[in-house]
Write a protein that holds these residues in place. Sequence first.
Motif, PDB file in Angstrom:
ATOM      1  N   GLU A 247       0.843  -1.190   0.000  1.00 54.30           N
ATOM      2  CA  GLU A 247       0.000   0.000   0.000  1.00 54.30           C
ATOM      3  C   GLU A 247       0.879   1.242   0.000  1.00 54.30           C
ATOM      4  O   GLU A 247       1.937   1.278   0.646  1.00 54.30           O
ATOM      5  N   LYS A 248       0.439   2.257  -0.736  1.00 54.09           N
ATOM      6  CA  LYS A 248       1.214   3.494  -0.857  1.00 54.09           C
ATOM      7  C   LYS A 248       0.375   4.678  -0.393  1.00 54.09           C
ATOM      8  O   LYS A 248      -0.812   4.756  -0.692  1.00 54.09           O
ATOM      9  N   SER A 249       1.059   5.578   0.315  1.00 58.01           N
ATOM     10  CA  SER A 249       0.434   6.821   0.749  1.00 58.01           C
ATOM     11  C   SER A 249       1.425   7.950   0.456  1.00 58.01           C
ATOM     12  O   SER A 249       2.235   8.329   1.303  1.00 58.01           O
ATOM     13  N   ILE A 250       1.351   8.448  -0.764  1.00 57.65           N
ATOM     14  CA  ILE A 250       2.317   9.440  -1.230  1.00 57.65           C
ATOM     15  C   ILE A 250       1.599  10.784  -1.379  1.00 57.65           C
ATOM     16  O   ILE A 250       0.704  10.928  -2.210  1.00 57.65           O
ATOM     17  N   ASP A 286       4.009  -1.025   3.617  1.00 54.62           N
ATOM     18  CA  ASP A 286       3.418   0.301   3.463  1.00 54.62           C
ATOM     19  C   ASP A 286       4.526   1.308   3.122  1.00 54.62           C
ATOM     20  O   ASP A 286       5.548   1.383   3.810  1.00 54.62           O
ATOM     21  N   SER A 288       5.173   5.396   2.444  1.00 50.95           N
ATOM     22  CA  SER A 288       4.567   6.721   2.608  1.00 50.95           C
ATOM     23  C   SER A 288       5.612   7.804   2.343  1.00 50.95           C
ATOM     24  O   SER A 288       6.816   7.587   2.478  1.00 50.95           O
ATOM     25  N   VAL A 290       5.825  12.250   2.882  1.00 47.54           N
ATOM     26  CA  VAL A 290       5.208  13.519   3.271  1.00 47.54           C
ATOM     27  C   VAL A 290       6.289  14.590   3.315  1.00 47.54           C
ATOM     28  O   VAL A 290       7.484  14.288   3.386  1.00 47.54           O
ATOM     29  N   ARG A 348      13.142   4.789   7.668  1.00 44.85           N
ATOM     30  CA  ARG A 348      12.719   6.157   7.361  1.00 44.85           C
ATOM     31  C   ARG A 348      13.902   6.972   6.842  1.00 44.85           C
ATOM     32  O   ARG A 348      14.979   6.967   7.422  1.00 44.85           O
TER      33      ARG A 348
END
Length: 358
Positions: A247-250, A286, A288, A290, A348
């Motif tokens: 899953e990607k949250s870009i 996952d 991500s 931000v 990270r």
Amino acid sequence: MLNSGAPPDDPVAAERRRQLANTIFIVAGFSAARGLMETAWVLATRQVSGHVAFVWTLPSWLLLLPLAAGTVVLAGRFSFEKGNRARSVVVHVLACVMFGLVHLGGITPFRVLIAGDPLNWPHVERAFVIAVRLLLYLDVLTYWAMVGMYLALHYSNLRTSLAEARLAALRAQLNPHFLFNTLNAISTFALKGDQPAVTETIGRLSGLLRAALDEHTEEISLTREMEFVDDYVAIQQIRFADRLCVEKSIARDTLEGLVPTMILQPIVENAIQHGVNAQRGRGHVDISAVRDNGSLVIEVRDSGPGFRSVGAHDGIGLANTRARLEQLYGSHYLFEYGSMPEGGASVRITIPFHHRPA
């Protein structure tokens, strides 16, 4: 059609361009600076107009150009390297004196003519002695300033070239590592007789390698980087099928940010190999991204057993990731990884957010 031209990142061509730019900058810049100093001296001592001062010093400007070019050549040949320093000092001390004498000797006849005096030896000798007494120190300072600037730019370029070579070596280490793992998966499919999986994986692999080899820059947009990740994940999903969920949250405002080329692939690979592959049932990865106070923060998490001990995952992938970040950003980055309280591992990356001008 085959392209016979040099690739965009040809290090030899890049180094030649840098050397040419340095030479033009030093020759033109210092010739102009030295000429302006002499023009200012004429204005101050002879009380003439700017036009007359320029005409008076024009021969000096023109003669400085070949002398400055010769100085750059000498600075490159005698650069005070270990084992050659004494010789370089002797050469440059003699050269700086010759620089001044040739320069002042070359312009003296023009000065005599411009002053309206007859061009004979007594007048030329007298004008030359005055020029040496008043202006020789300026030529000596100009010579050593050019040598110093050349050496500063030379060693700066050398550090840049070494950094680029190290980055290329680090990237080159990742390619066979990734290729070996993918070919190992293909061989597994072949042993199982899964012909469709073999065919699709080879097709995906060829496309990913072609795209990777076409990239000649150390940084690409996050959009392009995520395309690499998508291609790699597609290969892994052939292998893991329903066991792998990515899953990607870009965030949209991060997509134009620049990141090191293929920086995420080894991190995602570790998450799949040490996270998803190490657990039974369905595993999650996952990804991500931000923006946070001028920084780009990218995180990859997995639902596996986490880092069992310090350095457990720190193989070629994470070690090279840290080295590439340090080479590109110096101390202006963070690279953090560890186990999460709720289970799983997290990696990270925090780097300064920057993008290419539109």
